[in-house]
Design a protein around this motif. Structure first.
Motif, PDB file in Angstrom:
ATOM      1  N   PRO A 178       0.840  -1.207   0.000  1.00 33.87           N
ATOM      2  CA  PRO A 178       0.000   0.000   0.000  1.00 33.87           C
ATOM      3  C   PRO A 178       0.874   1.255   0.000  1.00 33.87           C
ATOM      4  CG  PRO A 178       0.209  -0.794   2.224  1.00 33.87           C
ATOM      5  CD  PRO A 178       0.944  -1.786   1.347  1.00 33.87           C
ATOM      6  N   MET A 179       0.283   2.387  -0.383  1.00 38.98           N
ATOM      7  CA  MET A 179       1.023   3.644  -0.352  1.00 38.98           C
ATOM      8  C   MET A 179       1.199   4.087   1.104  1.00 38.98           C
ATOM      9  SD  MET A 179      -1.855   6.308  -1.704  1.00 38.98           S
ATOM     10  CE  MET A 179      -3.425   6.535  -0.879  1.00 38.98           C
ATOM     11  N   GLN A 180       2.207   4.913   1.339  1.00 41.52           N
ATOM     12  CA  GLN A 180       2.537   5.341   2.689  1.00 41.52           C
ATOM     13  C   GLN A 180       2.204   6.808   2.936  1.00 41.52           C
ATOM     14  OE1 GLN A 180       3.845   3.053   5.190  1.00 41.52           O
ATOM     15  NE2 GLN A 180       2.825   1.895   3.583  1.00 41.52           N
ATOM     16  N   TRP A 181       1.181   7.304   2.243  1.00 38.81           N
ATOM     17  CA  TRP A 181       0.742   8.663   2.534  1.00 38.81           C
ATOM     18  C   TRP A 181       0.136   8.696   3.929  1.00 38.81           C
ATOM     19  CZ3 TRP A 181      -2.129  10.790  -2.425  1.00 38.81           C
ATOM     20  CH2 TRP A 181      -1.212  10.777  -3.487  1.00 38.81           C
ATOM     21  N   GLY A 182      -0.154   9.871   4.418  1.00 41.46           N
ATOM     22  CA  GLY A 182      -0.758   9.975   5.734  1.00 41.46           C
ATOM     23  C   GLY A 182      -0.513  11.339   6.336  1.00 41.46           C
ATOM     24  N   SER A 183      -0.910  11.497   7.583  1.00 41.67           N
ATOM     25  CA  SER A 183      -0.748  12.773   8.263  1.00 41.67           C
ATOM     26  C   SER A 183      -0.052  12.640   9.606  1.00 41.67           C
ATOM     27  CB  SER A 183      -2.124  13.435   8.470  1.00 41.67           C
ATOM     28  OG  SER A 183      -2.963  12.589   9.235  1.00 41.67           O
ATOM     29  N   LYS A 184       0.212  11.420  10.055  1.00 46.12           N
ATOM     30  CA  LYS A 184       0.837  11.207  11.353  1.00 46.12           C
ATOM     31  C   LYS A 184       2.321  11.511  11.284  1.00 46.12           C
ATOM     32  CE  LYS A 184       1.246   9.838  15.628  1.00 46.12           C
ATOM     33  NZ  LYS A 184       0.828  10.734  16.715  1.00 46.12           N
ATOM     34  N   ARG A 185       2.769  12.458  12.092  1.00 49.41           N
ATOM     35  CA  ARG A 185       4.182  12.850  12.064  1.00 49.41           C
ATOM     36  C   ARG A 185       4.738  13.012  13.472  1.00 49.41           C
ATOM     37  NH1 ARG A 185       4.246  17.325   7.216  1.00 49.41           N
ATOM     38  NH2 ARG A 185       4.102  15.861   5.474  1.00 49.41           N
ATOM     39  N   THR A 186       4.876  11.900  14.164  1.00 45.94           N
ATOM     40  CA  THR A 186       5.662  11.949  15.392  1.00 45.94           C
ATOM     41  C   THR A 186       7.114  12.195  14.999  1.00 45.94           C
ATOM     42  OG1 THR A 186       4.155  10.423  16.492  1.00 45.94           O
ATOM     43  CG2 THR A 186       6.349  10.665  17.445  1.00 45.94           C
ATOM     44  N   GLY A 187       7.495  11.606  13.874  1.00 43.10           N
ATOM     45  CA  GLY A 187       8.796  11.860  13.266  1.00 43.10           C
ATOM     46  C   GLY A 187       8.593  12.619  11.973  1.00 43.10           C
ATOM     47  N   PRO A 188       9.665  13.057  11.312  1.00 42.24           N
ATOM     48  CA  PRO A 188       9.539  13.858  10.085  1.00 42.24           C
ATOM     49  C   PRO A 188       9.019  13.043   8.906  1.00 42.24           C
ATOM     50  CG  PRO A 188      11.830  13.281  10.480  1.00 42.24           C
ATOM     51  CD  PRO A 188      11.070  12.863  11.710  1.00 42.24           C
ATOM     52  N   ASP A 189       8.522  13.749   7.909  1.00 39.63           N
ATOM     53  CA  ASP A 189       8.100  13.111   6.669  1.00 39.63           C
ATOM     54  C   ASP A 189       9.332  12.538   5.964  1.00 39.63           C
ATOM     55  OD1 ASP A 189       5.644  13.133   4.561  1.00 39.63           O
ATOM     56  OD2 ASP A 189       7.561  13.314   3.536  1.00 39.63           O
ATOM     57  N   LEU A 190       9.166  11.360   5.358  1.00 41.59           N
ATOM     58  CA  LEU A 190      10.312  10.673   4.736  1.00 41.59           C
ATOM     59  C   LEU A 190      10.210  10.589   3.216  1.00 41.59           C
ATOM     60  CD1 LEU A 190      10.790   7.698   7.244  1.00 41.59           C
ATOM     61  CD2 LEU A 190      11.911   9.930   7.246  1.00 41.59           C
TER      62      LEU A 190
END
Length: 245
Positions: free
Chosen positions: A98-110
């Motif tokens: 599956p794609m890894q899009w999302g809005s959860k950012r405990t850590g930075p976007d990769l």
């Protein structure tokens, strides 16, 4: 207004029809854009597929729940673009299942972490995040360096992905195990085949610094190092927009 709603609730057939109408409106809003998907998804003739080693790293990334703290989608907001790079394009995720899009950012976007740090940095970070980022709350994944990568089913993985549209050739599928080994073992006789099948830009090296065996750390670092680098479509798009302005 509430009186009309109460009256409607007393008539089950009418209430059911009202639900169908409202649900249909929501469905139409979601489905209609799919009919124009060919016009909205960018073209990327230089787009390449994940190598078997990178795909294995992606599977490990999902297995370890990395997506729970890291998104892979840069929005079009100015602060995001300035921090992470050009905003994400739909075409960049066309081979992600599956794609890894999302809005959860405990850590930075990769989404564009590929090439940003050295292999050594990634290995140190995964072994003990506090060694390179003192304030990190990320858990350690030191066992990845100890786990030998199981490559026995790589041909089956690539074959399954080919069934849902990822353009792996029969040659790629047949050589999946050899290519995974060769990518992490640059001095082996299998390394040349990786470049031949996946292109000159393919990273071929010992990602975890251990030339004696291929580990899960090799696979995960190989995956991280290619994020945002399967195509340069986003950078071309960014340059075109700058020229228009």
């Amino acid at each position: 207004m509430f009186g009309a709603h109460y009256k409607l609730e007393r008539h089950s057939i009418g209430f059911a029809l009202a639900i169908i109408v409202v649900a249909s409106i929501g469905g139409l809003v979601e489905i209609a854009p799919l009919f124009t998907i060919d016009e909205t998804v960018e073209e990327a003739p230089d787009m390449r597929v994940y190598t078997p080693l990178e795909q294995a790293g992606r599977d490990i990334y999902i297995r370890e729940g990395c997506y729970a703290c890291h998104s892979q989608m840069i929005r079009t907001l100015r602060d995001e673009v300035e921090r992470y790079g050009p905003y994400s394009l739909a075409v960049e995720s066309q081979y992600d299942h599956p794609m890894q899009w999302g809005s959860k950012r405990t850590g930075p976007d990769l989404a564009r972490v590929g090439g940003k740090y050295s292999d050594e940095w990634h290995v140190a970070h995964l072994n003990n995040p506090r060694d390179v980022v003192p304030v990190s709350v990320m858990p350690a994944y030191s066992w990845l360096s100890r786990n030998t990568l199981d490559m026995s089913d790589f041909d089956l993985r690539l074959n399954a992905l080919s069934k849902i549209g990822v353009p792996y050739s029969e040659e790629m599928i047949a050589n999946a195990q050899a290519d995974a080994y060769g990518q992490a073992m640059p001095n082996s006789d299998r390394a040349a085949g990786v470049v031949e099948r996946y292109g000159e830009a393919t990273n071929v090296r010992s990602f975890d610094g251990n030339p004696d065996r291929v580990t899960e750390m090799d696979a995960l670092v190989a995956y991280l190092q290619v994020l945002g680098r399967l195509t340069d479509a986003a950078y071309r798009n960014d340059s075109e927009e700058a020229l228009e302005e």
